[in-house]
Motif scaffolding. Structure first.
Motif, PDB file in Angstrom:
ATOM      1  N   ALA A   1       0.834  -1.198   0.000  1.00 16.69           N
ATOM      2  CA  ALA A   1       0.000   0.000   0.000  1.00 16.69           C
ATOM      3  C   ALA A   1       0.872   1.253   0.000  1.00 16.69           C
ATOM      4  CB  ALA A   1      -0.924  -0.002   1.216  1.00 16.69           C
ATOM      5  N   GLY A   2       1.967   1.232   0.766  1.00 19.44           N
ATOM      6  CA  GLY A   2       2.906   2.352   0.753  1.00 19.44           C
ATOM      7  C   GLY A   2       3.494   2.571  -0.630  1.00 19.44           C
ATOM      8  N   PHE A   3       3.762   1.474  -1.345  1.00 16.10           N
ATOM      9  CA  PHE A   3       4.248   1.582  -2.726  1.00 16.10           C
ATOM     10  C   PHE A   3       3.232   2.295  -3.605  1.00 16.10           C
ATOM     11  CE2 PHE A   3       4.092  -0.585  -6.960  1.00 16.10           C
ATOM     12  CZ  PHE A   3       5.184   0.061  -7.520  1.00 16.10           C
ATOM     13  N   GLY A   4       1.961   1.877  -3.539  1.00 13.44           N
ATOM     14  CA  GLY A   4       0.921   2.490  -4.347  1.00 13.44           C
ATOM     15  C   GLY A   4       0.755   3.972  -4.062  1.00 13.44           C
ATOM     16  N   LEU A   5       0.826   4.348  -2.796  1.00  4.51           N
ATOM     17  CA  LEU A   5       0.672   5.752  -2.415  1.00  4.51           C
ATOM     18  C   LEU A   5       1.819   6.616  -2.915  1.00  4.51           C
ATOM     19  CD1 LEU A   5      -0.526   5.433   1.292  1.00  4.51           C
ATOM     20  CD2 LEU A   5      -1.764   6.618  -0.533  1.00  4.51           C
ATOM     21  N   GLY A   6       3.048   6.067  -2.865  1.00  2.41           N
ATOM     22  CA  GLY A   6       4.221   6.905  -3.063  1.00  2.41           C
ATOM     23  C   GLY A   6       4.800   6.949  -4.455  1.00  2.41           C
ATOM     24  N   TYR A   7       4.829   5.811  -5.166  1.00  3.07           N
ATOM     25  CA  TYR A   7       5.585   5.774  -6.428  1.00  3.07           C
ATOM     26  C   TYR A   7       5.002   6.691  -7.491  1.00  3.07           C
ATOM     27  CZ  TYR A   7       2.538   3.415  -9.768  1.00  3.07           C
ATOM     28  OH  TYR A   7       1.536   3.150 -10.667  1.00  3.07           O
ATOM     29  N   ILE A   8       3.661   6.780  -7.529  1.00  4.17           N
ATOM     30  CA  ILE A   8       2.980   7.477  -8.612  1.00  4.17           C
ATOM     31  C   ILE A   8       3.211   8.987  -8.552  1.00  4.17           C
ATOM     32  CG2 ILE A   8       0.801   7.738  -7.357  1.00  4.17           C
ATOM     33  CD1 ILE A   8       1.180   6.839 -11.098  1.00  4.17           C
ATOM     34  N   VAL A   9       3.579   9.508  -7.366  1.00  5.24           N
ATOM     35  CA  VAL A   9       3.781  10.954  -7.219  1.00  5.24           C
ATOM     36  C   VAL A   9       4.969  11.403  -8.071  1.00  5.24           C
ATOM     37  CG1 VAL A   9       4.307  12.808  -5.580  1.00  5.24           C
ATOM     38  CG2 VAL A   9       2.749  10.939  -4.921  1.00  5.24           C
ATOM     39  N   TYR A  10       6.057  10.644  -8.026  1.00 11.79           N
ATOM     40  CA  TYR A  10       7.258  10.973  -8.799  1.00 11.79           C
ATOM     41  C   TYR A  10       6.951  10.967 -10.290  1.00 11.79           C
ATOM     42  CZ  TYR A  10      12.241  10.507 -10.213  1.00 11.79           C
ATOM     43  OH  TYR A  10      13.488  10.680 -10.757  1.00 11.79           O
ATOM     44  N   LEU A  11       6.278   9.931 -10.768  1.00  3.70           N
ATOM     45  CA  LEU A  11       6.005   9.807 -12.192  1.00  3.70           C
ATOM     46  C   LEU A  11       4.979  10.831 -12.663  1.00  3.70           C
ATOM     47  CD1 LEU A  11       5.978   5.919 -12.462  1.00  3.70           C
ATOM     48  CD2 LEU A  11       7.666   7.470 -13.447  1.00  3.70           C
TER      49      LEU A  11
ATOM     50  N   ALA B   1      12.077   5.439  -2.583  1.00  2.00           N
ATOM     51  CA  ALA B   1      12.032   6.609  -1.702  1.00  2.00           C
ATOM     52  C   ALA B   1      13.251   7.507  -1.915  1.00  2.00           C
ATOM     53  CB  ALA B   1      11.951   6.169  -0.239  1.00  2.00           C
ATOM     54  N   ILE B   2      14.429   6.905  -1.998  1.00  5.19           N
ATOM     55  CA  ILE B   2      15.653   7.680  -2.221  1.00  5.19           C
ATOM     56  C   ILE B   2      15.571   8.407  -3.562  1.00  5.19           C
ATOM     57  CG2 ILE B   2      18.134   7.502  -2.637  1.00  5.19           C
ATOM     58  CD1 ILE B   2      18.113   5.141  -0.617  1.00  5.19           C
ATOM     59  N   GLY B   3      15.118   7.686  -4.593  1.00  5.95           N
ATOM     60  CA  GLY B   3      14.976   8.310  -5.904  1.00  5.95           C
ATOM     61  C   GLY B   3      13.986   9.461  -5.901  1.00  5.95           C
TER      62      GLY B   3
END
Length: 399
Positions: free
Chosen positions: A231-241, A297-299
């Protein structure tokens, strides 16, 4: 979507033919993943500027796409019991192409919302069946079979980001923000050119009706850390892209540099399966997902913490090497820890958790960007969510 056993698929007879089939399926993923889901991040600065949107409105369109993805994933789960994955893949590929072309025909927010939702629905149908079709390749060679699936998702999605990253920023810079509809039309034309090989590849795989094997109940409490991490992946990754290009534009980055960053990002995604395969094979706990989320997260945070050209390039490499491997980590965890009859329901559950979280990310990030008048804060917030997901995933023990 419930995976289909490779044994349930008739496959092309020669290795060369199987690699060509894989290429066609990967081009389908390029359309439904690289183009339909992630090209919007490159178009966002021009569309936001031209239509006078705030960050919340701009983020809403990717949230709309994610809502469509949830609907498409659920619809696929229902239809796949009656319609073959090959037909669903072909239908999704054709309709996603139409949706991409239609996106460039009208600037109104309601029109954009409609076609972003439909691109999500149709794209999910094709994207979620692509893996089932690829699983039918190289049935007697587990190593090649695993490599084929990794290439499908890594190289298919990465290729879309390379192609759009190399062209859209330069086109928008040359013709101005008002040329964004042309960008969607070009993406639609590229998708049309991929259709023949993609449709041919799907038609080479002819699975019979799915078996209705009853799955054992999932140990929900014991896999909760892995679900929370995902769930943390879904919340966070899309913001960068979604917002990377917007943030770079605000930092006065040139079109050529924006294109370079996205091409490096896409190439890193393409090679990521080779980097992470040893880790995924070795550990059956939550450690692989935790490491991958830490990399994402680092990226995400690097461009804001160290606002320089070199940091952005490093960010693209680190993020790209990690982002598409989170689904692989979850699939690997499922296959190593649960009996085969539970794989379908487990992967479906993880998919729903991810899809719901992904829906909240872009709009929430846009609200944060509007609140602070700085979308960089949203990138840092996304990094925090990803690190929280990594910590939770670390709590996952082998079952």
């Amino acid at each position: 979507m419930p995976p289909v056993s490779p044994d349930d698929l008739s496959m092309p007879s020669t290795p060369t033919r199987q690699w060509v089939v894989l290429a066609g399926l990967a081009l389908g993923v390029t359309v439904t993943n690289g183009f339909a889901r992630f090209a919007y991040g490159l178009m966002l600065p021009a569309m936001k500027s031209e239509m006078g949107w705030n960050y919340a409105q701009a983020g809403w369109l990717n949230t709309a796409n994610a809502i469509g993805y949830i609907a498409g994933a659920i619809l696929t789960m229902l239809l796949i019991r009656h319609i073959s994955p090959a037909r669903l893949f072909a239908f999704g590929l054709i309709t996603t192409t139409i949706a991409l072309l239609a996106t460039g025909l009208n600037a109104a927010l309601w029109w954009q919302t409609l076609w972003r939702i439909l691109a999500g629905i149709f794209g999910a149908m094709s994207f979620s069946t692509a893996g089932a079709l690829a699983a039918g390749l190289f049935q007697g060679d587990p190593r090649r079979n695993a490599l084929a699936i990794a290439i499908l998702f890594g190289s298919g999605g990465g290729l879309g980001i390379v192609l759009t990253g190399a062209t859209l920023p330069l086109m928008l810079d040359r013709f101005g923000p008002a040329s964004w509809p042309m960008g969607w039309i070009l993406i639609g034309i590229a998708s049309l050119s991929f259709l023949p090989l993609g449709l041919w590849a799907a038609l080479q795989m002819r699975p019979p009706a799915q078996s209705q094997t009853k799955a054992t109940p999932l140990p929900l409490r014991r896999i909760l850390p892995e679900m929370a991490g995902y769930a943390g992946f879904g919340l966070g990754y899309i913001v960068y892209l979604t917002f990377l290009s917007a943030w770079m534009t605000e930092q006065a980055a040139g079109a050529g540099f924006i294109a370079l960053v996205w091409v490096i990002l896409g190439l890193s995604i393409c090679v990521s399966p080779l980097v992470w395969r040893p880790v995924l094979m070795r550990f059956n706990s939550g450690l692989p997902l935790a490491l991958i989320l830490s990399g994402i997260a680092i990226g995400s945070a690097l461009p804001v913490v160290l606002p320089s050209g070199s940091a952005l390039l490093i960010s693209a490499v680190v993020f790209g090497l990690s982002v598409f491997m989170a689904p692989g980590a979850v699939t690997n965890f499922t296959r190593q820890n649960l009996p085969p009859e539970s794989w379908a329901s487990a992967i479906s559950l993880f998919t729903v958790v991810f899809a719901v979280a992904q829906t909240l990310g872009p709009y929430g990030a846009g609200l944060v960007g509007d609140l602070f008048n700085n979308i960089g804060i949203s990138l840092l917030a996304a990094a925090g969510l990803l690190l929280a997901g990594a910590i939770l995933a670390l709590l996952q023990k082998p079952l």
